[in-house]
Design an enzyme around this catalytic site. Structure first.
Site, PDB file in Angstrom:
ATOM      1  CG  ASP A 137     -12.288  -1.314 -22.042  1.00 59.25           C
ATOM      2  OD1 ASP A 137     -13.509  -1.358 -22.256  1.00 59.25           O
ATOM      3  OD2 ASP A 137     -11.577  -2.326 -21.904  1.00 59.25           O
ATOM      4  CD  GLU A 160       0.405  -6.194  11.699  1.00 63.30           C
ATOM      5  OE1 GLU A 160       0.424  -4.992  11.423  1.00 63.30           O
ATOM      6  OE2 GLU A 160      -0.639  -6.807  12.017  1.00 63.30           O
ATOM      7  NE  ARG A 185      -9.771  -6.144 -19.628  1.00 66.88           N
ATOM      8  CZ  ARG A 185     -10.453  -5.285 -20.391  1.00 66.88           C
ATOM      9  NH1 ARG A 185      -9.949  -4.103 -20.630  1.00 66.88           N
ATOM     10  NH2 ARG A 185     -11.621  -5.601 -20.905  1.00 66.88           N
ATOM     11  N   PRO A 233       0.825  -1.224   0.000  1.00 67.35           N
ATOM     12  CG  PRO A 233      -0.047  -1.044   2.158  1.00 67.35           C
ATOM     13  CD  PRO A 233       0.724  -1.961   1.254  1.00 67.35           C
TER      14      PRO A 233
HETATM   15  N1  SAH Z   1       1.359  -2.914   7.599  1.00 71.38           N
HETATM   16  C1  SAH Z   1       1.426  -2.687   6.180  1.00 71.38           C
HETATM   17  C2  SAH Z   1       0.278  -3.355   5.450  1.00 71.38           C
HETATM   18  C3  SAH Z   1       0.313  -4.855   5.518  1.00 71.38           C
HETATM   19  S1  SAH Z   1      -1.010  -5.573   4.678  1.00 71.38           S
HETATM   20  C4  SAH Z   1       1.340  -1.186   5.924  1.00 71.38           C
HETATM   21  O1  SAH Z   1       0.529  -0.535   6.562  1.00 71.38           O
HETATM   22  O2  SAH Z   1       2.031  -0.675   5.013  1.00 71.38           O
HETATM   23  C5  SAH Z   1      -0.295  -7.095   4.148  1.00 71.38           C
HETATM   24  C6  SAH Z   1       0.145  -7.145   2.711  1.00 71.38           C
HETATM   25  O3  SAH Z   1      -0.947  -6.902   1.869  1.00 71.38           O
HETATM   26  C7  SAH Z   1       1.201  -6.148   2.301  1.00 71.38           C
HETATM   27  O4  SAH Z   1       2.473  -6.614   2.605  1.00 71.38           O
HETATM   28  C8  SAH Z   1       0.982  -6.027   0.808  1.00 71.38           C
HETATM   29  O5  SAH Z   1       1.675  -7.039   0.101  1.00 71.38           O
HETATM   30  C9  SAH Z   1      -0.511  -6.298   0.674  1.00 71.38           C
HETATM   31  N2  SAH Z   1      -1.301  -5.057   0.480  1.00 71.38           N
HETATM   32  C10 SAH Z   1      -2.096  -4.462   1.384  1.00 71.38           C
HETATM   33  N3  SAH Z   1      -2.674  -3.363   0.894  1.00 71.38           N
HETATM   34  C11 SAH Z   1      -2.257  -3.262  -0.387  1.00 71.38           C
HETATM   35  C12 SAH Z   1      -2.504  -2.331  -1.424  1.00 71.38           C
HETATM   36  N4  SAH Z   1      -3.297  -1.271  -1.263  1.00 71.38           N
HETATM   37  N5  SAH Z   1      -1.892  -2.535  -2.605  1.00 71.38           N
HETATM   38  C13 SAH Z   1      -1.066  -3.591  -2.790  1.00 71.38           C
HETATM   39  N6  SAH Z   1      -0.796  -4.502  -1.842  1.00 71.38           N
HETATM   40  C14 SAH Z   1      -1.368  -4.346  -0.647  1.00 71.38           C
END
Ligand code: SAH
Length: 256
Positions: A178, A126, A163, A98
Site C-alpha cells: 500500500d 464547539e 489494518r 483539529p
Molecule cells: N471549535 C473547535 C472544533 C470543534 S469541532 C476548534 O476549532 O478547534 C467538534 C469536535 O470534532 C472536536 O472537539 C473534535 O473532537 C472533532 N474534530 C473536528 N475536526 C477534527 C479533525 N480535523 N480531526 C480530529 N477531530 C476533529
C-alpha cells in the site's frame, strides 16, 4: 489493539467499525473496540452533556464532568488519570482534535503496536471544555479541516492502525504494497477486461513474467510518487535499482 471510544454519538462509531475488515478483526480477537456513550455519565433527569459557553458566543460546549468520568471509567484503576496514579499508565488517552498533529502512516504503525489500552475522546459542538484537555496524553487530528465531531476521525485512526496489525488483513490483501508503507505511493492496479473503452491494460501485466512485472510495478510506484507526492521521495529508503528506475523516468520525461 484494545480501544475504547468515548462519544455522544455511539451509532456513528458503531457503523464505521462494525463491518468488513474491522468486524473480522474483532471476531478473530485481534482488535477489541468498546464504544461508550459519554451521556451515560451525565447527571440529572435530562442527562445533559453540553452547556452554553462562559463568555457568551455561539454554540454549545461539552461539559467536563461526564468526559472526566467516562475517561476514568474507561482507563480503570491505575490508569494514570488521577495524580495519585500518574506513574502507572495503563491507558493511552487520545483526544480527537483539529488542533493536534496530523495523523499519518507512522502514527498508525505506532498505534497498531501499542500495548496499552487506547482511549479515544470524541468532541462535538464547539468542542469539549478546555479542562478536559488535561486528561489526554496527546491530541490527534485527521487533517486541517473541521469535522462536526471526532467520531469519524477516531474510526479512521482505528481502521488505519488495525489494518497494520499482523493477521488483520489476509495474505492476499497485505498492507505491504500500500501507499506510504515503504515510503512510496502504491503502483496502479488493473483487473479484467484487458481492454475497456479503448483503454488497454499495460502489456507487461499480461506477460506472466514475474521479474518484469515486479520491476514495472516498482517503476510505476516511483512514477506516481514523483508526480503526485515528490516530498515523500526525500524520506523514502531507495535502493540502487530504484535510483536507476528514477533515472529512466526522468529520461522519459525529458525526451517527452
Ligand atoms: N471549535 C473547535 C472544533 C470543534 S469541532 C476548534 O476549532 O478547534 C467538534 C469536535 O470534532 C472536536 O472537539 C473534535 O473532537 C472533532 N474534530 C473536528 N475536526 C477534527 C479533525 N480535523 N480531526 C480530529 N477531530 C476533529
Amino acid at each position: 489493539m484494545n480501544c475504547e471510544v468515548l462519544t455522544l454519538f455511539p451509532g456513528i462509531v458503531e457503523a464505521a467499525v462494525g463491518d468488513s475488515i474491522l468486524k473480522r478483526a474483532q471476531d478473530k480477537g485481534l482488535l477489541d473496540i468498546k464504544i461508550t456513550d459519554i451521556r451515560s455519565f451525565a447527571k440529572g433527569k435530562h442527562k445533559t452533556a453540553d452547556d452554553a459557553p462562559f463568555g457568551g458566543g455561539p454554540g454549545m460546549v461539552m461539559k467536563p464532568e461526564p468526559v472526566f468520568e467516562a475517561v476514568e471509567a474507561a482507563a480503570g484503576p491505575g490508569a494514570g488519570v488521577s495524580e495519585a496514579e500518574a506513574d502507572r499508565p495503563a491507558a493511552r488517552i487520545i483526544l480527537m482534535s483539529p488542533q493536534g498533529p496530523v495523523f499519518n502512516h507512522e502514527k498508525a504503525l505506532e498505534l497498531s503496536r501499542e500495548t496499552r489500552k487506547l482511549i479515544f475522546i470524541c468532541g462535538r459542538y464547539e468542542g469539549i471544555d478546555e479542562r478536559a484537555r488535561s486528561l489526554a496524553d496527546e491530541e490527534l487530528s485527521l487533517g486541517d479541516f473541521v469535522l462536526s465531531g471526532g467520531e469519524l476521525a477516531a474510526a479512521a485512526v482505528i481502521e488505519a492502525a488495525a489494518r497494520l496489525i499482523p493477521g488483520v488483513l489476509g495474505d492476499e490483501e497485505s498492507a505491504g504494497q500500500d501507499s506510504f508503507y515503504d515510503g512510496l505511493l502504491d503502483y496502479p492496479h488493473y483487473t479484467r477486461p484487458a481492454q475497456y473503452r479503448g483503454m488497454k491494460v499495460p502489456e507487461v501485466l499480461l506477460s506472466g513474467n514475474h521479474a518484469e512485472i515486479r520491476r514495472w510495478r516498482r517503476k510505476e510506484a516511483l512514477r506516481a510518487t514523483m508526480r503526485k507526492r515528490p516530498d515523500l521521495l526525500e524520506k523514502a529508503a531507495l535502493s540502487d535499482e530504484d535510483r536507476k528506475l528514477m533515472e529512466e523516468l526522468e529520461n522519459e520525461i525529458t525526451t517527452g
